[in-house]
Design a protein around this motif. Structure first.
Motif, PDB file in Angstrom:
ATOM      1  N   ILE A   4       0.861  -1.184   0.000  1.00 53.31           N
ATOM      2  CA  ILE A   4       0.000   0.000   0.000  1.00 53.31           C
ATOM      3  C   ILE A   4       0.895   1.231   0.000  1.00 53.31           C
ATOM      4  CG2 ILE A   4      -1.800   1.298   1.202  1.00 53.31           C
ATOM      5  CD1 ILE A   4      -2.550  -1.376   2.591  1.00 53.31           C
ATOM      6  N   HIS A   5       0.771   2.052  -1.031  1.00 53.26           N
ATOM      7  CA  HIS A   5       1.513   3.303  -1.116  1.00 53.26           C
ATOM      8  C   HIS A   5       0.595   4.424  -0.635  1.00 53.26           C
ATOM      9  CE1 HIS A   5       4.698   1.552  -3.783  1.00 53.26           C
ATOM     10  NE2 HIS A   5       3.694   0.745  -4.103  1.00 53.26           N
ATOM     11  N   GLY A   6       0.979   5.065   0.458  1.00 56.27           N
ATOM     12  CA  GLY A   6       0.163   6.146   0.993  1.00 56.27           C
ATOM     13  C   GLY A   6       0.126   6.099   2.505  1.00 56.27           C
ATOM     14  N   VAL A   7       0.153   7.271   3.129  1.00 57.72           N
ATOM     15  CA  VAL A   7       0.020   7.327   4.584  1.00 57.72           C
ATOM     16  C   VAL A   7      -1.392   6.928   4.990  1.00 57.72           C
ATOM     17  CG1 VAL A   7       1.823   9.070   4.891  1.00 57.72           C
ATOM     18  CG2 VAL A   7      -0.532   9.795   4.413  1.00 57.72           C
ATOM     19  N   ALA A  56       5.393   7.707 -11.125  1.00 57.27           N
ATOM     20  CA  ALA A  56       5.517   6.579 -12.044  1.00 57.27           C
ATOM     21  C   ALA A  56       4.450   5.529 -11.786  1.00 57.27           C
ATOM     22  CB  ALA A  56       6.911   5.959 -11.914  1.00 57.27           C
ATOM     23  N   LEU A  57       3.974   5.470 -10.532  1.00 58.10           N
ATOM     24  CA  LEU A  57       2.902   4.539 -10.171  1.00 58.10           C
ATOM     25  C   LEU A  57       1.526   5.163 -10.347  1.00 58.10           C
ATOM     26  CD1 LEU A  57       4.344   3.075  -6.837  1.00 58.10           C
ATOM     27  CD2 LEU A  57       4.397   2.019  -9.102  1.00 58.10           C
ATOM     28  N   SER A  58       1.438   6.455 -10.050  1.00 57.78           N
ATOM     29  CA  SER A  58       0.166   7.168 -10.091  1.00 57.78           C
ATOM     30  C   SER A  58       0.337   8.468 -10.864  1.00 57.78           C
ATOM     31  CB  SER A  58      -0.332   7.461  -8.667  1.00 57.78           C
ATOM     32  OG  SER A  58      -1.488   8.277  -8.693  1.00 57.78           O
ATOM     33  N   ALA A  62      -1.982  10.832  -6.808  1.00 58.96           N
ATOM     34  CA  ALA A  62      -2.957  10.700  -5.722  1.00 58.96           C
ATOM     35  C   ALA A  62      -2.748   9.380  -4.992  1.00 58.96           C
ATOM     36  CB  ALA A  62      -4.381  10.777  -6.257  1.00 58.96           C
ATOM     37  N   VAL A  63      -2.791   9.437  -3.670  1.00 57.02           N
ATOM     38  CA  VAL A  63      -2.760   8.220  -2.863  1.00 57.02           C
ATOM     39  C   VAL A  63      -4.190   7.817  -2.507  1.00 57.02           C
ATOM     40  CG1 VAL A  63      -0.472   8.540  -1.884  1.00 57.02           C
ATOM     41  CG2 VAL A  63      -2.405   9.663  -0.793  1.00 57.02           C
ATOM     42  N   PRO A  64      -4.414   6.513  -2.300  1.00 57.12           N
ATOM     43  CA  PRO A  64      -3.431   5.444  -2.258  1.00 57.12           C
ATOM     44  C   PRO A  64      -3.238   4.769  -3.611  1.00 57.12           C
ATOM     45  CG  PRO A  64      -5.532   4.593  -1.565  1.00 57.12           C
ATOM     46  CD  PRO A  64      -5.749   6.061  -1.848  1.00 57.12           C
ATOM     47  N   VAL A  65      -2.147   4.015  -3.687  1.00 60.81           N
ATOM     48  CA  VAL A  65      -1.908   3.072  -4.774  1.00 60.81           C
ATOM     49  C   VAL A  65      -1.648   1.724  -4.123  1.00 60.81           C
ATOM     50  CG1 VAL A  65      -0.362   2.403  -6.646  1.00 60.81           C
ATOM     51  CG2 VAL A  65      -0.987   4.793  -6.360  1.00 60.81           C
ATOM     52  N   MET A  66      -2.230   0.676  -4.676  1.00 58.04           N
ATOM     53  CA  MET A  66      -2.051  -0.665  -4.126  1.00 58.04           C
ATOM     54  C   MET A  66      -1.461  -1.581  -5.178  1.00 58.04           C
ATOM     55  SD  MET A  66      -4.897  -3.238  -2.442  1.00 58.04           S
ATOM     56  CE  MET A  66      -5.369  -3.956  -4.029  1.00 58.04           C
ATOM     57  N   ASP A  68      -0.688  -5.625  -5.891  1.00 52.44           N
ATOM     58  CA  ASP A  68      -0.895  -7.020  -5.519  1.00 52.44           C
ATOM     59  C   ASP A  68      -0.324  -7.871  -6.641  1.00 52.44           C
ATOM     60  OD1 ASP A  68      -1.680  -9.328  -4.223  1.00 52.44           O
ATOM     61  OD2 ASP A  68      -3.731  -9.268  -5.011  1.00 52.44           O
ATOM     62  N   GLY A  69       0.925  -8.288  -6.496  1.00 49.42           N
ATOM     63  CA  GLY A  69       1.586  -8.982  -7.588  1.00 49.42           C
ATOM     64  C   GLY A  69       1.753  -8.051  -8.773  1.00 49.42           C
ATOM     65  N   ASP A  70       1.243  -8.463  -9.916  1.00 49.76           N
ATOM     66  CA  ASP A  70       1.343  -7.644 -11.127  1.00 49.76           C
ATOM     67  C   ASP A  70       0.225  -6.616 -11.237  1.00 49.76           C
ATOM     68  OD1 ASP A  70       3.610  -9.030 -11.957  1.00 49.76           O
ATOM     69  OD2 ASP A  70       2.435 -10.546 -13.034  1.00 49.76           O
ATOM     70  N   LEU A  71      -0.738  -6.682 -10.336  1.00 49.14           N
ATOM     71  CA  LEU A  71      -1.877  -5.766 -10.395  1.00 49.14           C
ATOM     72  C   LEU A  71      -1.552  -4.465  -9.682  1.00 49.14           C
ATOM     73  CD1 LEU A  71      -4.867  -5.192 -11.112  1.00 49.14           C
ATOM     74  CD2 LEU A  71      -5.464  -6.196  -8.898  1.00 49.14           C
ATOM     75  N   LEU A  72      -1.810  -3.348 -10.352  1.00 47.72           N
ATOM     76  CA  LEU A  72      -1.621  -2.020  -9.773  1.00 47.72           C
ATOM     77  C   LEU A  72      -2.954  -1.297  -9.824  1.00 47.72           C
ATOM     78  CD1 LEU A  72       0.753  -0.136  -8.768  1.00 47.72           C
ATOM     79  CD2 LEU A  72       0.722   0.843 -11.062  1.00 47.72           C
ATOM     80  N   LEU A  73      -3.459  -0.873  -8.643  1.00 46.33           N
ATOM     81  CA  LEU A  73      -4.747  -0.187  -8.567  1.00 46.33           C
ATOM     82  C   LEU A  73      -4.561   1.176  -7.923  1.00 46.33           C
ATOM     83  CD1 LEU A  73      -7.246  -2.984  -7.423  1.00 46.33           C
ATOM     84  CD2 LEU A  73      -7.117  -1.888  -9.655  1.00 46.33           C
ATOM     85  N   ASN A  74      -5.269   2.177  -8.452  1.00 47.21           N
ATOM     86  CA  ASN A  74      -5.113   3.552  -7.989  1.00 47.21           C
ATOM     87  C   ASN A  74      -6.304   4.116  -7.228  1.00 47.21           C
ATOM     88  OD1 ASN A  74      -3.448   3.488 -10.838  1.00 47.21           O
ATOM     89  ND2 ASN A  74      -2.419   4.711  -9.285  1.00 47.21           N
ATOM     90  N   GLU A  75      -7.443   3.470  -7.253  1.00 42.57           N
ATOM     91  CA  GLU A  75      -8.638   4.000  -6.597  1.00 42.57           C
ATOM     92  C   GLU A  75      -8.945   3.178  -5.348  1.00 42.57           C
ATOM     93  OE1 GLU A  75     -10.333   6.701  -7.272  1.00 42.57           O
ATOM     94  OE2 GLU A  75      -9.087   7.191  -8.997  1.00 42.57           O
ATOM     95  N   SER A  76      -9.136   3.865  -4.220  1.00 42.22           N
ATOM     96  CA  SER A  76      -9.274   3.149  -2.948  1.00 42.22           C
ATOM     97  C   SER A  76     -10.464   2.193  -2.930  1.00 42.22           C
ATOM     98  CB  SER A  76      -9.384   4.142  -1.793  1.00 42.22           C
ATOM     99  OG  SER A  76     -10.529   4.972  -1.930  1.00 42.22           O
ATOM    100  N   LEU A  77     -11.593   2.599  -3.503  1.00 43.24           N
ATOM    101  CA  LEU A  77     -12.758   1.713  -3.480  1.00 43.24           C
ATOM    102  C   LEU A  77     -12.563   0.519  -4.399  1.00 43.24           C
ATOM    103  CD1 LEU A  77     -15.838   4.097  -3.251  1.00 43.24           C
ATOM    104  CD2 LEU A  77     -14.442   3.107  -1.437  1.00 43.24           C
ATOM    105  N   ALA A  78     -11.857   0.712  -5.508  1.00 46.06           N
ATOM    106  CA  ALA A  78     -11.512  -0.426  -6.361  1.00 46.06           C
ATOM    107  C   ALA A  78     -10.642  -1.402  -5.584  1.00 46.06           C
ATOM    108  CB  ALA A  78     -10.794   0.049  -7.623  1.00 46.06           C
ATOM    109  N   CYS A  79      -9.727  -0.859  -4.774  1.00 47.00           N
ATOM    110  CA  CYS A  79      -8.837  -1.698  -3.979  1.00 47.00           C
ATOM    111  C   CYS A  79      -9.614  -2.517  -2.956  1.00 47.00           C
ATOM    112  CB  CYS A  79      -7.797  -0.838  -3.272  1.00 47.00           C
ATOM    113  SG  CYS A  79      -6.659   0.049  -4.372  1.00 47.00           S
ATOM    114  N   THR A  80     -10.511  -1.879  -2.212  1.00 48.13           N
ATOM    115  CA  THR A  80     -11.231  -2.605  -1.167  1.00 48.13           C
ATOM    116  C   THR A  80     -12.206  -3.622  -1.758  1.00 48.13           C
ATOM    117  OG1 THR A  80     -12.837  -0.786  -1.008  1.00 48.13           O
ATOM    118  CG2 THR A  80     -11.003  -0.799   0.568  1.00 48.13           C
ATOM    119  N   LEU A  81     -12.902  -3.248  -2.819  1.00 42.82           N
ATOM    120  CA  LEU A  81     -13.835  -4.189  -3.438  1.00 42.82           C
ATOM    121  C   LEU A  81     -13.095  -5.392  -4.014  1.00 42.82           C
ATOM    122  CD1 LEU A  81     -16.169  -1.571  -5.153  1.00 42.82           C
ATOM    123  CD2 LEU A  81     -16.846  -3.145  -3.323  1.00 42.82           C
TER     124      LEU A  81
END
Length: 219
Positions: A4-7, A56-58, A62-66, A68-81
């Motif tokens: 998880i990238h982000g405070v 380079a990631l976002s 904007a934080v957060p960035v998550m 998971d392996g090869d998957l990179l997600l930038n939206e927090s609700l996309a991450c939690t769902l």
């Protein structure tokens, strides 16, 4: 390992809370929001949302960035769902109907509640002298929230949770967004079922663990 990238003093709190609910191990890289720094572009500035390594990631910065392996997600609700569905168990959907309802409540929260709730978070200072302009802005934001909160109150008056009569990622997403407005007691007192539900969500051990992590970070 999940990264998880982000405070935690950001929307990353949603992902951190969920990881504690699911018992997931994760690494957190404390990327701070640039607006919180006196000079985010200074050579000695801490890793922040203006830093080239983070951009380079976002590209939106904007934080957060998550990751998971090869998957990179930038939206927090996309991450939690995503995490809730991947992990399975009671916090995620059991079928397509529940998945749709969890997305519906999450999107309703971010579209109909979050903008005005954030206004209250940033401008509402109970017990302090405030500029008249800020008071008017907060008043208008609270008035706009009455309609969506009535929808939530109607549901929670007859249901313990948002989906499936159990705590799920939909409750987590909604609770973290509604938290922004909970300091406006005059508003929240109009919705006792919603307030009681929010108190219950925030009494969960996983929320308390996330909150302790958040409070340990610099303001």
């Amino acid at each position: 390992m999940l990264v998880i990238h982000g405070v935690t003093r950001s929307r990353a709190s949603r992902i951190v809370w969920l990881c504690y609910e699911l018992g997931l191990e994760f690494e957190q890289i404390p990327v701070i929001q640039a607006y919180r720094l006196p000079n985010a572009d200074a050579p000695d500035a801490p890793l922040n949302t203006h830093s080239p390594a983070f951009l380079a990631l976002s590209p939106a910065g904007a934080v957060p960035v998550m990751q998971d392996g090869d998957l990179l997600l930038n939206e927090s609700l996309a991450c939690t769902l995503y995490l809730a569905q991947k992990a399975g168990g009671p916090i995620g959907p059991t079928d397509a109907t529940e998945q749709a309802l969890m997305m519906q409540w999450s999107f309703y929260a971010v579209a109909s509640i979050e903008p005005d709730a954030l206004t209250i978070l940033f401008l509402h200072k109970p017990g302090q002298q405030q500029p008249g302009e800020d008071v008017a802005i907060v008043t208008n934001a609270a008035e706009r929230l009455i309609r969506p909160l009535r929808v939530l109150e109607t549901h929670l008056s007859t249901h313990a949770y948002l989906v499936g009569d159990r705590f799920t990622v939909a409750d987590l997403n909604m609770a973290e967004i509604l938290r922004y407005a909970q300091g406006h007691h005059e508003l929240m007192d109009q919705f006792p079922a919603t307030r009681a539900w929010l108190d219950g969500c925030q009494a969960r051990p996983a929320f308390r663990e996330m909150w302790a992590r958040r409070l340990a970070e610099p303001e």
